[in-house]
Structures are given as C-alpha cells and as structure tokens.
Design a protein around this motif. Structure first.
Motif, PDB file in Angstrom:
ATOM      1  N   ASP A 199       0.810  -1.217   0.000  1.00 36.86           N
ATOM      2  CA  ASP A 199       0.000   0.000   0.000  1.00 36.86           C
ATOM      3  C   ASP A 199       0.843   1.266   0.000  1.00 36.86           C
ATOM      4  O   ASP A 199       0.307   2.377  -0.016  1.00 36.86           O
ATOM      5  N   GLY A 200       2.146   1.114   0.071  1.00 39.59           N
ATOM      6  CA  GLY A 200       3.012   2.283   0.095  1.00 39.59           C
ATOM      7  C   GLY A 200       3.169   2.906   1.464  1.00 39.59           C
ATOM      8  O   GLY A 200       3.674   4.026   1.583  1.00 39.59           O
ATOM      9  N   PHE A 393       0.320  -3.243  -4.449  1.00 38.68           N
ATOM     10  CA  PHE A 393       1.432  -2.452  -4.966  1.00 38.68           C
ATOM     11  C   PHE A 393       1.139  -2.007  -6.396  1.00 38.68           C
ATOM     12  O   PHE A 393       1.379  -0.859  -6.773  1.00 38.68           O
ATOM     13  N   SER A 396      -1.601   0.737  -6.409  1.00 41.71           N
ATOM     14  CA  SER A 396      -1.172   2.037  -5.890  1.00 41.71           C
ATOM     15  C   SER A 396      -0.324   2.809  -6.896  1.00 41.71           C
ATOM     16  O   SER A 396      -0.161   4.025  -6.762  1.00 41.71           O
ATOM     17  N   ARG A 397       0.212   2.123  -7.906  1.00 41.17           N
ATOM     18  CA  ARG A 397       1.066   2.784  -8.892  1.00 41.17           C
ATOM     19  C   ARG A 397       0.487   2.732 -10.301  1.00 41.17           C
ATOM     20  O   ARG A 397       1.179   3.000 -11.269  1.00 41.17           O
ATOM     21  N   ASN A 400      -0.503   6.136 -13.989  1.00 43.86           N
ATOM     22  CA  ASN A 400       0.535   7.167 -13.871  1.00 43.86           C
ATOM     23  C   ASN A 400       0.717   7.642 -12.439  1.00 43.86           C
ATOM     24  O   ASN A 400       0.883   8.833 -12.169  1.00 43.86           O
ATOM     25  N   GLY A 401       0.673   6.705 -11.521  1.00 44.48           N
ATOM     26  CA  GLY A 401       0.917   7.037 -10.125  1.00 44.48           C
ATOM     27  C   GLY A 401      -0.314   7.409  -9.338  1.00 44.48           C
ATOM     28  O   GLY A 401      -0.223   7.586  -8.123  1.00 44.48           O
ATOM     29  N   THR A 402      -1.466   7.534  -9.971  1.00 49.34           N
ATOM     30  CA  THR A 402      -2.695   7.848  -9.247  1.00 49.34           C
ATOM     31  C   THR A 402      -3.305   6.552  -8.733  1.00 49.34           C
ATOM     32  O   THR A 402      -3.682   5.681  -9.522  1.00 49.34           O
ATOM     33  N   PRO A 403      -3.417   6.375  -7.423  1.00 51.16           N
ATOM     34  CA  PRO A 403      -3.949   5.117  -6.895  1.00 51.16           C
ATOM     35  C   PRO A 403      -5.399   4.903  -7.325  1.00 51.16           C
ATOM     36  O   PRO A 403      -6.164   5.845  -7.498  1.00 51.16           O
ATOM     37  N   SER A 430      -2.429  -5.138 -12.492  1.00 46.08           N
ATOM     38  CA  SER A 430      -2.139  -5.560 -11.120  1.00 46.08           C
ATOM     39  C   SER A 430      -2.284  -7.066 -10.966  1.00 46.08           C
ATOM     40  O   SER A 430      -1.458  -7.726 -10.317  1.00 46.08           O
TER      41      SER A 430
END
Length: 473
Positions: A199-200, A393, A396-397, A400-403, A430
């Motif tokens: 989840d970062g 993981f 969450s990525r 373009n990085g927007t969860p 994912s």
C-alpha cells in the motif's frame, strides 16, 4: 466443511467485497482464516494426545460453526476478518485431528484406500463449491455461503458423538502455549508488513517488519528450550524433510495466489459470471486428487523423488497459462492452467507426505506428518499476504501514479459495464503482476524439489500389519 471452504468463499468473495467495501482488505479474508488454522494445527494435535480425539474434534467443529454463523452477519470487511479468524481456529483442530483419527482406526496397509476416499472428498467439494457459491449469491444472500455449514456441522458432531468411542489414556504433555502465541504474532506481523509495503505505507511496514523479527527471535528461543516444542528444529533440519516441506510451502503459496486472484480476474477483467470464474478455479481441486491418485499407484515403480520432480515441472508449466490471459481470452485457458497446476501439486502432495513419514522412525512419524501439514498451511498464509501485497502495490502505482480507489474497483466487480477503461487496465495489470509472482514461486518449487536427496526407503511390515493401538474404534 474444510474442503469446500476454499472454493466456495473464493467464488463469492468478489460479491462480498463489493457489498462490504474495503477491497484493499480482500486478501486478509483468506489470510486471517489460514493464520489461525496454521498456528493452531500443532497445538490441537498435541491437545488430542492429552484429552482424546473426540473432545478436541467436537471443540473444533463448534468453533468452526460459531465463526460460520457470525461471518454470515458480518457488516464490514474488518468484522468478516475477525469471524474468519474464529473459523480458522476450528479448522486448525478439524484437519490434524481428523487425520489422527484415521491413523488410529486403520493400519498402514489400509490407509492408502482411505486417503483415496479423502481425495474424492476434496474433488467433490472442489466441483460443488463454486457451483453452490454461484447459486447462493444469485438466488439468496451471500450469508448462506457460511450458514450452510450449520447442518453439516451438526450432522458431523452427531456422527462423532455416537460412533467414535475411545479408551483414552492420559499422557502428560506440556503444551507450548508461549510458542503458539509467539508464532501467531510473528506471522501476523509479517502479513501486516507485506500488506503495508504494497500500500506504500513504508513507516508502518518497517515497524511491522521489526516486530516480526523480534517475535521470530523470541519464538526460536522458546522452541529451543520448550520440553515439547511446537516445531522440532532437529526434525525440520533433516535435508529430505526440509526440502520436501519447502517445496510444499511454496506450492501452497502458488495455490493460494490462484485461489485468491483468479476469480477476480475472470469476473473483473474478462467480465464472466461467478459460475465461470468458479469453474476455472475448480480445475485445481479436480487436478489435485487425480494427480494424488495416479502418483500413489505409480510411485512404487518409479520412486518418490522422481514423481515429485515430475510434479514440480508441471506446476510452472500450468502457471505460464495465466500470463497469457487477456480480457478477450476464453476462460478455458485459465481452467487448463489450473488443471495442470493441480495435477503437479497432487503428485507432490502424496509423495512428499509418504517420503517424510518413511524416512523417520515410528516415534517421530506423527511429528513429521505434522511438519508437512504445517508447511502447507504456512505457505497458504504467506501466499495470501505476499501476493495480496503485490496486487496492492500494482494498484497504488497504476494510472501514472494515481492510486485506484476501492470504490472504483467495487464498481468494476459489481457491473463490469460503464467502468473507465483505465480502471480496467489497472486491474488487469495488477492481477498480471500477481500471476508473475505465482510463476516465480512455481519455479522455486521446482528448485526445492530437485534439492531432495535420493533416499532409500525401507518397508516396515511390522508397522503395516499392526492394528489400532490406542483403543479407538
């Protein structure tokens, strides 16, 4: 009840998660059950030696029944996880004590036939589970997925009460309660670390990792000084046992990864019905007993180690099929991959159990068998947590990085229509990440199996012709 639990809950979980929310806790519904089942397996095995098989089995059925009833009333994912923990406690008693009762009732030369009966139970449950799950969630509330255990548990309890009679001989054994508590805490901390890392949440992940390491050191210290340790390090340290158990641990991680995420892919990405998703997963449960039955018949001719190696080769071959899945693929591809993986694990399962039982003396056979069950359950627990971390993981990525939010994924699982293509792509990517993880684990299964040394197994005819020794009938 235990056999059908794997497929019926896996088939219904996308709908349950869509109803309860909290999709990021998806894998914990499986991991919580397996955590307590794994932690309590050896404990209940020892309790049955002290207090008898019947009372421990009945206590396990009661705990499983209580957890099932409460799970049907779950109002959120956290409450579902708690009630699944209770179910897992019951399963931790039912599985090892059931196998011990069979060992009490039948001499060695008859147990092969009984293992065939048990394999058929898993096969029938594997076929019935997804079909029952799909029918229940279409025509009734998903709560009946759990409440259907009530009549089965009552009938099973009545059967043990009226037909299992034992002349119990009390044995003074010390139960390693501190070891069980430390082990449970260590595995729970490891799962939290994996989930938070996916989840970062780096800070929480590092804290949980530190807790895991501390608890692991304390657990090892406790086991080395315990009179009757939960895990015998001297037994596990023998190379054939260590390699065989490592192979089954990794193989169980593969199975749990597919059980958790294959239905989500078929329903959420390919937009197939829960029935189709369940049938694709069912092929694992069909292939496993078929592989076990075949291996049991041919390993006397070809040997245990060659049959295990053959099975370990089938597992990554089957895992490759999941990397080829796409939104427009036929679910037949997923079913074929599941079947091949199941066949390979069936080969390995029966051969690894016979191997570790036959290379030890009679006084250690029970502990050796328990170590194999322990490894399988631990692998399932770690597999759910590790591949759940891979899935989170990837989410969450994505984009373009927007969860991707839980609400967006819930919409994809509920309807599959009108959902943003970007969301569908994020879910697909994912889930493909988890399938790559499954392939990596399957390759490690093959490596661990090759590490099993060639072993000469002698036949113990005197043990095979002896009858029940504890008065159980």
């Amino acid at each position: 009840m235990i056999a059908i639990e794997a497929t019926i809950v896996a088939t219904a979980m996308p709908q349950i998660a869509a109803d309860l929310g909290g999709l990021k806790l998806y894998s914990w519904v499986f991991a919580s059950f397996l955590l307590t089942q794994t932690a309590m397996t050896v404990v209940f095995g020892k309790l049955s030696d002290v207090y008898g098989r019947k009372p421990v089995m009945l206590a396990g059925i009661a705990a499983f029944l209580l957890g099932s009833i409460l799970a049907g009333f779950a109002w959120s994912m956290p409450s579902m996880i708690v009630f699944r923990l209770i179910q897992g406690i019951g399963a931790g008693a039912i599985q090892p004590v059931g196998m011990t009762i069979i060992a009490d009732l039948y001499p060695m030369h008859e147990r092969g036939k009984i293992q065939g009966y048990l394999a058929s139970v898993w096969a029938v449950s594997g076929v019935m589970g997804p079909m029952l799950g799909a029918l229940i969630i279409h025509h009734f509330s998903w709560a009946w997925i759990f409440w259907m255990n009530v009549p089965v548990a009552l009938l099973a309890s009545a059967g043990f009460i009226y037909f299992l009679h034992e002349r119990r001989e009390r044995r003074q054994l010390s139960i390693d309660v501190p070891g069980a508590i430390l082990f449970t805490g260590a595995v729970a901390a490891l799962m939290v670390a994996l989930t938070d890392a996916g989840d970062g949440r780096a800070t929480r992940a590092w804290i949980a990792t530190g807790a895991f390491l501390v608890l692991l050191v304390l657990f090892i210290a406790q086991e080395r000084r315990a009179a009757d340790p939960m895990v015998s390090f001297s037994l596990w340290g023998r190379r054939p046992i260590a390699a065989a158990n490592a192979a089954m641990l990794l193989g169980s991680m593969v199975i749990m990864g597919l059980t958790t995420f294959l239905p989500m892919y078929v329903q959420g990405v390919q937009h197939r019905t829960p029935v189709v998703a369940g049938l694709a997963l069912t092929m694992i449960m069909v292939g496993w007993p078929v592989g076990s039955t075949f291996a049991a018949k041919v390993f006397p001719r070809y040997g245990l180690r060659p049959m295990m190696i053959a099975g370990s080769i089938l597992v990554p071959i089957g895992a490759c099929a999941f990397l080829l899945l796409g939104p427009d693929n036929s679910p037949v591809l997923a079913g074929a991959g599941s079947l091949v993986v199941g066949l390979g694990m069936g080969f390995m399962g029966v051969c690894s159990l016979v191997l570790i039982q036959e290379i030890v003396g009679l006084a250690e056979r029970g502990s050796a068998t328990a170590s194999n069950i322990f490894a399988r359950n631990l692998g399932s627990t770690l597999g759910a947590a590790a591949l759940g971390a891979v899935f989170n993981f990837g989410l969450s990525r994505a984009m373009n990085g927007t969860p991707v939010s839980s609400e967006q994924l819930t919409a994809a699982l509920q309807s599959g229509a009108g959902v943003s293509p970007a969301i569908e792509h994020a879910m697909q990517q994912s889930l493909h990440g988890t399938f790559w993880g499954v392939l990596l684990m399957s390759l490690l299964v093959m490596i661990a199996t090759v590490c099993i040394p060639p072993t000469t197994i002698g036949r113990r005819r005197q043990a095979e012709v002896s009858g029940p020794s504890n008065g159980t009938h």
